[in-house]
Design a protein around this motif. Sequence first.
Motif, PDB file in Angstrom:
ATOM      1  N   LEU A 176     -38.478 -31.930   5.418  1.00 16.19           N
ATOM      2  CA  LEU A 176     -37.913 -30.737   4.807  1.00 16.19           C
ATOM      3  C   LEU A 176     -37.243 -29.990   5.946  1.00 16.19           C
ATOM      4  CD1 LEU A 176     -37.661 -29.017   2.239  1.00 16.19           C
ATOM      5  CD2 LEU A 176     -39.854 -27.969   2.810  1.00 16.19           C
ATOM      6  N   THR A 177     -35.920 -29.879   5.901  1.00 16.95           N
ATOM      7  CA  THR A 177     -35.139 -29.390   7.035  1.00 16.95           C
ATOM      8  C   THR A 177     -34.556 -28.009   6.734  1.00 16.95           C
ATOM      9  OG1 THR A 177     -34.546 -31.659   7.617  1.00 16.95           O
ATOM     10  CG2 THR A 177     -33.216 -29.901   8.575  1.00 16.95           C
ATOM     11  N   TYR A 178     -34.765 -27.078   7.664  1.00 14.78           N
ATOM     12  CA  TYR A 178     -34.190 -25.731   7.564  1.00 14.78           C
ATOM     13  C   TYR A 178     -33.154 -25.578   8.680  1.00 14.78           C
ATOM     14  CZ  TYR A 178     -38.084 -24.617   4.458  1.00 14.78           C
ATOM     15  OH  TYR A 178     -38.982 -24.605   3.425  1.00 14.78           O
ATOM     16  N   LYS A 179     -31.961 -25.073   8.326  1.00 11.37           N
ATOM     17  CA  LYS A 179     -30.890 -24.886   9.288  1.00 11.37           C
ATOM     18  C   LYS A 179     -30.350 -23.462   9.213  1.00 11.37           C
ATOM     19  CE  LYS A 179     -29.139 -29.642   9.413  1.00 11.37           C
ATOM     20  NZ  LYS A 179     -27.911 -30.486   9.296  1.00 11.37           N
ATOM     21  N   ALA A 180     -30.020 -22.907  10.376  1.00  4.67           N
ATOM     22  CA  ALA A 180     -29.407 -21.580  10.419  1.00  4.67           C
ATOM     23  C   ALA A 180     -27.902 -21.707  10.191  1.00  4.67           C
ATOM     24  CB  ALA A 180     -29.686 -20.920  11.762  1.00  4.67           C
ATOM     25  N   ASP A 181     -27.398 -20.905   9.254  1.00  6.44           N
ATOM     26  CA  ASP A 181     -25.966 -20.927   8.946  1.00  6.44           C
ATOM     27  C   ASP A 181     -25.590 -19.569   8.370  1.00  6.44           C
ATOM     28  OD1 ASP A 181     -23.377 -21.314   7.877  1.00  6.44           O
ATOM     29  OD2 ASP A 181     -23.751 -23.451   7.626  1.00  6.44           O
ATOM     30  N   GLY A 189     -41.066 -42.812  -7.080  1.00  7.65           N
ATOM     31  CA  GLY A 189     -42.283 -43.166  -6.367  1.00  7.65           C
ATOM     32  C   GLY A 189     -43.194 -41.960  -6.234  1.00  7.65           C
ATOM     33  N   PRO A 190     -43.614 -41.600  -4.995  1.00  5.24           N
ATOM     34  CA  PRO A 190     -44.496 -40.450  -4.807  1.00  5.24           C
ATOM     35  C   PRO A 190     -43.770 -39.107  -4.866  1.00  5.24           C
ATOM     36  CG  PRO A 190     -44.010 -41.454  -2.705  1.00  5.24           C
ATOM     37  CD  PRO A 190     -43.378 -42.334  -3.744  1.00  5.24           C
ATOM     38  N   SER A 191     -42.469 -39.114  -5.124  1.00  2.21           N
ATOM     39  CA  SER A 191     -41.676 -37.883  -5.164  1.00  2.21           C
ATOM     40  C   SER A 191     -41.206 -37.593  -6.579  1.00  2.21           C
ATOM     41  CB  SER A 191     -40.454 -37.996  -4.249  1.00  2.21           C
ATOM     42  OG  SER A 191     -40.814 -38.391  -2.947  1.00  2.21           O
ATOM     43  N   GLN A 192     -40.999 -36.317  -6.863  1.00  2.00           N
ATOM     44  CA  GLN A 192     -40.483 -35.890  -8.167  1.00  2.00           C
ATOM     45  C   GLN A 192     -39.452 -34.785  -7.959  1.00  2.00           C
ATOM     46  OE1 GLN A 192     -43.782 -34.384 -10.357  1.00  2.00           O
ATOM     47  NE2 GLN A 192     -44.660 -36.393 -10.812  1.00  2.00           N
ATOM     48  N   ILE A 193     -38.472 -34.753  -8.840  1.00  2.00           N
ATOM     49  CA  ILE A 193     -37.600 -33.579  -8.985  1.00  2.00           C
ATOM     50  C   ILE A 193     -37.751 -33.113 -10.419  1.00  2.00           C
ATOM     51  CG2 ILE A 193     -35.259 -32.678  -8.931  1.00  2.00           C
ATOM     52  CD1 ILE A 193     -34.515 -34.732  -6.906  1.00  2.00           C
ATOM     53  N   ARG A 194     -38.013 -31.830 -10.611  1.00  2.00           N
ATOM     54  CA  ARG A 194     -38.227 -31.276 -11.948  1.00  2.00           C
ATOM     55  C   ARG A 194     -37.054 -30.367 -12.311  1.00  2.00           C
ATOM     56  NH1 ARG A 194     -44.749 -29.871 -11.804  1.00  2.00           N
ATOM     57  NH2 ARG A 194     -45.381 -31.875 -10.875  1.00  2.00           N
ATOM     58  N   PHE A 195     -36.417 -30.702 -13.416  1.00  2.00           N
ATOM     59  CA  PHE A 195     -35.262 -29.945 -13.891  1.00  2.00           C
ATOM     60  C   PHE A 195     -35.680 -29.056 -15.050  1.00  2.00           C
ATOM     61  CE2 PHE A 195     -33.682 -33.897 -12.086  1.00  2.00           C
ATOM     62  CZ  PHE A 195     -32.662 -33.462 -11.262  1.00  2.00           C
ATOM     63  N   HIS A 196     -35.205 -27.818 -15.046  1.00  2.00           N
ATOM     64  CA  HIS A 196     -35.500 -26.866 -16.112  1.00  2.00           C
ATOM     65  C   HIS A 196     -34.237 -26.621 -16.941  1.00  2.00           C
ATOM     66  CE1 HIS A 196     -39.426 -25.529 -14.389  1.00  2.00           C
ATOM     67  NE2 HIS A 196     -38.849 -25.949 -13.275  1.00  2.00           N
ATOM     68  N   GLU A 197     -34.410 -26.398 -18.216  1.00  2.00           N
ATOM     69  CA  GLU A 197     -33.281 -26.052 -19.062  1.00  2.00           C
ATOM     70  C   GLU A 197     -32.723 -24.698 -18.654  1.00  2.00           C
ATOM     71  OE1 GLU A 197     -34.630 -26.227 -23.080  1.00  2.00           O
ATOM     72  OE2 GLU A 197     -34.533 -28.412 -23.196  1.00  2.00           O
ATOM     73  N   PRO A 250     -32.051 -17.696  -0.144  1.00  2.00           N
ATOM     74  CA  PRO A 250     -32.083 -18.111  -1.557  1.00  2.00           C
ATOM     75  C   PRO A 250     -32.970 -17.196  -2.385  1.00  2.00           C
ATOM     76  CG  PRO A 250     -32.432 -19.985  -0.092  1.00  2.00           C
ATOM     77  CD  PRO A 250     -32.500 -18.764   0.769  1.00  2.00           C
ATOM     78  N   SER A 251     -32.474 -16.804  -3.547  1.00  2.00           N
ATOM     79  CA  SER A 251     -33.245 -15.935  -4.437  1.00  2.00           C
ATOM     80  C   SER A 251     -33.930 -16.716  -5.555  1.00  2.00           C
ATOM     81  CB  SER A 251     -32.326 -14.871  -5.057  1.00  2.00           C
ATOM     82  OG  SER A 251     -31.291 -15.489  -5.812  1.00  2.00           O
ATOM     83  N   ASN A 252     -33.522 -17.959  -5.747  1.00  2.00           N
ATOM     84  CA  ASN A 252     -34.098 -18.761  -6.825  1.00  2.00           C
ATOM     85  C   ASN A 252     -34.303 -20.190  -6.339  1.00  2.00           C
ATOM     86  OD1 ASN A 252     -35.046 -19.479  -9.358  1.00  2.00           O
ATOM     87  ND2 ASN A 252     -33.006 -19.926 -10.152  1.00  2.00           N
ATOM     88  N   LEU A 253     -35.048 -20.318  -5.227  1.00  2.00           N
ATOM     89  CA  LEU A 253     -35.254 -21.622  -4.633  1.00  2.00           C
ATOM     90  C   LEU A 253     -36.298 -22.411  -5.420  1.00  2.00           C
ATOM     91  CD1 LEU A 253     -34.504 -23.445  -2.229  1.00  2.00           C
ATOM     92  CD2 LEU A 253     -36.418 -22.418  -0.986  1.00  2.00           C
ATOM     93  N   ALA A 254     -36.082 -23.705  -5.529  1.00  2.00           N
ATOM     94  CA  ALA A 254     -37.055 -24.554  -6.206  1.00  2.00           C
ATOM     95  C   ALA A 254     -38.391 -24.517  -5.465  1.00  2.00           C
ATOM     96  CB  ALA A 254     -36.534 -25.990  -6.258  1.00  2.00           C
ATOM     97  N   SER A 255     -39.472 -24.724  -6.195  1.00  2.00           N
ATOM     98  CA  SER A 255     -40.790 -24.776  -5.565  1.00  2.00           C
ATOM     99  C   SER A 255     -41.038 -26.172  -5.016  1.00  2.00           C
ATOM    100  CB  SER A 255     -41.884 -24.400  -6.575  1.00  2.00           C
ATOM    101  OG  SER A 255     -41.853 -25.286  -7.675  1.00  2.00           O
ATOM    102  N   VAL A 256     -41.855 -26.246  -3.973  1.00  2.00           N
ATOM    103  CA  VAL A 256     -42.195 -27.519  -3.345  1.00  2.00           C
ATOM    104  C   VAL A 256     -43.703 -27.684  -3.366  1.00  2.00           C
ATOM    105  CG1 VAL A 256     -42.101 -28.888  -1.230  1.00  2.00           C
ATOM    106  CG2 VAL A 256     -40.174 -27.412  -1.840  1.00  2.00           C
ATOM    107  N   ALA A 304     -34.746 -33.020   2.284  1.00  2.00           N
ATOM    108  CA  ALA A 304     -34.087 -31.918   1.585  1.00  2.00           C
ATOM    109  C   ALA A 304     -33.727 -30.877   2.635  1.00  2.00           C
ATOM    110  CB  ALA A 304     -34.993 -31.319   0.518  1.00  2.00           C
ATOM    111  N   ILE A 305     -32.506 -30.361   2.579  1.00  2.00           N
ATOM    112  CA  ILE A 305     -31.996 -29.446   3.597  1.00  2.00           C
ATOM    113  C   ILE A 305     -31.751 -28.077   2.981  1.00  2.00           C
ATOM    114  CG2 ILE A 305     -30.139 -29.009   5.255  1.00  2.00           C
ATOM    115  CD1 ILE A 305     -29.640 -32.057   5.260  1.00  2.00           C
ATOM    116  N   ILE A 306     -32.265 -27.041   3.640  1.00  2.00           N
ATOM    117  CA  ILE A 306     -32.124 -25.664   3.167  1.00  2.00           C
ATOM    118  C   ILE A 306     -31.475 -24.841   4.271  1.00  2.00           C
ATOM    119  CG2 ILE A 306     -33.342 -23.596   2.363  1.00  2.00           C
ATOM    120  CD1 ILE A 306     -35.598 -25.501   1.452  1.00  2.00           C
ATOM    121  N   HIS A 307     -30.480 -24.041   3.911  1.00  2.00           N
ATOM    122  CA  HIS A 307     -29.809 -23.171   4.878  1.00  2.00           C
ATOM    123  C   HIS A 307     -30.358 -21.749   4.791  1.00  2.00           C
ATOM    124  CE1 HIS A 307     -26.139 -26.004   5.076  1.00  2.00           C
ATOM    125  NE2 HIS A 307     -26.849 -26.126   6.162  1.00  2.00           N
TER     126      HIS A 307
END
Length: 239
Positions: free
Chosen positions: A189-194, A22-30, A200-206, A134-137
């Motif tokens: 888009l959820t951020y949690k402390a853990d 729908g209005p969302s996409q996930i883009r995968f890279h080789e 993250p050094s290679n986080l996907a772009s939003v 989407a959850i990010i720690h």
Amino acid sequence: MEGLGCGETYNPSTGQLWAHMGPSQIRFHEGNATTWPGEPLAVEVLIPRIPSGSQHVADPRYEDMLNMLGRTLDTKIVEEMREARTGGEYAALLHDAARKNKVEASEAPSGWGPAIRRIASGPPCKNALALSDAIIHLPKRTQVQGVARFYEHYIGSAITKKYAVYEAQALMDICMVHFGPGAKLHQTLTYKADLRYTVPSNLASVCIYVVDHVQFHLVFASCCDSGGCGWIQSLIGKP
């Protein structure tokens, strides 16, 4: 992606595979598979359950894809069936093809599928409606607080902050950024402390869309005031 009913687009020149929901996409890279820096159910996908034989079903492949996944795929793909968090009845916890990440596919609340389908989107898909969360720690609570300040001040987003008391201080543990692209669709888009995680050094772009041109100018001006728009100015060729 086929099992979830996503639309697919592949660009051989860039090596990108796009999954359309729908209005969302996930883009995968080789390249080498990487692990998302969030919980095992980092991405949740809304899927409508359509009764078999319904007059609204134009293609039998669209019928009740969630139950199909639960019944026909073994534990190499489906780890468990569980209660949905989004208002539907069931959810399935799935492994991705590389077994690096997990996806929670949930039924949409009853009757919401058509409304979400009417939201402007990319190429048509089969059963997948949208990403819902989407959850990010992050390792430090101060970093979660910084995330909340960024989205509030620069993007103007609605934020939910959840606190816990540590050493007589109320510190932010969770920050949820809210998005509402259309009727019946609420995304976060959820951020949690853990402490178990690193930054993250290679986080996907939003990619975030704002409601109108005026709001875009406000976001742009806020970023420029902090000196963060130099790269944008170089792209558009304006001072």
